[in-house]
Scaffold this motif. Structure first.
Motif, PDB file in Angstrom:
ATOM      1  N   LEU A  69       0.814  -1.219   0.000  1.00  0.00           N
ATOM      2  CA  LEU A  69       0.000   0.000   0.000  1.00  0.00           C
ATOM      3  C   LEU A  69       0.841   1.260   0.000  1.00  0.00           C
ATOM      4  O   LEU A  69       0.406   2.305  -0.499  1.00  0.00           O
ATOM      5  CB  LEU A  69      -0.947   0.003   1.195  1.00  0.00           C
ATOM      6  CG  LEU A  69      -1.969  -1.139   1.249  1.00  0.00           C
ATOM      7  CD1 LEU A  69      -2.837  -1.005   2.485  1.00  0.00           C
ATOM      8  CD2 LEU A  69      -2.807  -1.199  -0.007  1.00  0.00           C
ATOM      9  N   ALA A  70       2.058   1.197   0.531  1.00  0.00           N
ATOM     10  CA  ALA A  70       2.917   2.380   0.617  1.00  0.00           C
ATOM     11  C   ALA A  70       3.166   2.996  -0.758  1.00  0.00           C
ATOM     12  O   ALA A  70       3.207   4.217  -0.891  1.00  0.00           O
ATOM     13  CB  ALA A  70       4.246   2.022   1.284  1.00  0.00           C
ATOM     14  N   GLY A  71       3.293   2.148  -1.777  1.00  0.00           N
ATOM     15  CA  GLY A  71       3.533   2.655  -3.123  1.00  0.00           C
ATOM     16  C   GLY A  71       2.363   3.423  -3.717  1.00  0.00           C
ATOM     17  O   GLY A  71       2.532   4.166  -4.669  1.00  0.00           O
ATOM     18  N   LEU A  72       1.179   3.261  -3.136  1.00  0.00           N
ATOM     19  CA  LEU A  72       0.002   3.976  -3.644  1.00  0.00           C
ATOM     20  C   LEU A  72      -0.253   5.281  -2.898  1.00  0.00           C
ATOM     21  O   LEU A  72      -1.075   6.083  -3.309  1.00  0.00           O
ATOM     22  CB  LEU A  72      -1.244   3.093  -3.504  1.00  0.00           C
ATOM     23  CG  LEU A  72      -1.228   1.772  -4.253  1.00  0.00           C
ATOM     24  CD1 LEU A  72      -2.496   0.994  -3.956  1.00  0.00           C
ATOM     25  CD2 LEU A  72      -1.082   1.990  -5.733  1.00  0.00           C
ATOM     26  N   CYS A  73       0.453   5.478  -1.809  1.00  0.00           N
ATOM     27  CA  CYS A  73       0.150   6.621  -0.945  1.00  0.00           C
ATOM     28  C   CYS A  73       0.860   7.903  -1.333  1.00  0.00           C
ATOM     29  O   CYS A  73       0.566   8.950  -0.802  1.00  0.00           O
ATOM     30  CB  CYS A  73       0.494   6.269   0.504  1.00  0.00           C
ATOM     31  SG  CYS A  73      -0.573   4.998   1.167  1.00  0.00           S
ATOM     32  N   TYR A  74       1.794   7.810  -2.274  1.00  0.00           N
ATOM     33  CA  TYR A  74       2.559   8.990  -2.634  1.00  0.00           C
ATOM     34  C   TYR A  74       2.424   9.258  -4.117  1.00  0.00           C
ATOM     35  O   TYR A  74       2.647   8.380  -4.930  1.00  0.00           O
ATOM     36  CB  TYR A  74       4.035   8.796  -2.259  1.00  0.00           C
ATOM     37  CG  TYR A  74       4.187   8.421  -0.801  1.00  0.00           C
ATOM     38  CD1 TYR A  74       4.022   9.387   0.179  1.00  0.00           C
ATOM     39  CD2 TYR A  74       4.436   7.110  -0.429  1.00  0.00           C
ATOM     40  CE1 TYR A  74       4.119   9.040   1.527  1.00  0.00           C
ATOM     41  CE2 TYR A  74       4.534   6.769   0.919  1.00  0.00           C
ATOM     42  CZ  TYR A  74       4.378   7.734   1.888  1.00  0.00           C
ATOM     43  OH  TYR A  74       4.469   7.391   3.201  1.00  0.00           O
ATOM     44  N   ALA A  75       2.044  10.478  -4.445  1.00  0.00           N
ATOM     45  CA  ALA A  75       1.853  10.851  -5.855  1.00  0.00           C
ATOM     46  C   ALA A  75       3.166  11.088  -6.554  1.00  0.00           C
ATOM     47  O   ALA A  75       4.179  11.243  -5.991  1.00  0.00           O
ATOM     48  CB  ALA A  75       0.975  12.092  -5.950  1.00  0.00           C
TER      49      ALA A  75
END
Length: 95
Positions: A89-95
């Motif tokens: 999920l960490a990879g989806l949290c930062y634009a």
């Protein structure tokens, strides 16, 4: 009583809600091997297959996960622990 995989599902859904991500349970019509979840947010998308520590991917799952990773350019994760879910999920949290 919740199964070990059910606990992982509950954790995934809870963390997505907390992070403002969207989790969708998947199934493919007339085809085996769909990953359990598609998760999206911040213009990104990934696929997540949840397995227990002793769970084994079927041949159909291996094939579909490889196809999705290759053809979509999206990350494909097999998560067996809460820490692995957090990493996915960490990879989806930062634009």
């Amino acid at each position: 009583m919740t199964t070990p995989e059910g606990k992982l599902k509950d954790y995934l859904v809870k963390r997505c809600r907390e992070l403002g991500l969207y989790a969708y349970k998947l199934s493919f019509e007339n085809r085996r091997g769909a990953p359990d979840w598609m998760v999206c947010g911040n213009g990104k998308l990934c696929f997540i297959e949840l397995k227990t520590s002793s769970g084994v991917l079927s041949a159909a799952q291996k094939k579909v996960l490889a196809e999705l990773g290759t053809s979509s350019g999206c990350r494909v994760w097999v998560c067996r622990t809460e820490n692995q879910i957090d990493g996915a999920l960490a990879g989806l949290c930062y634009a």
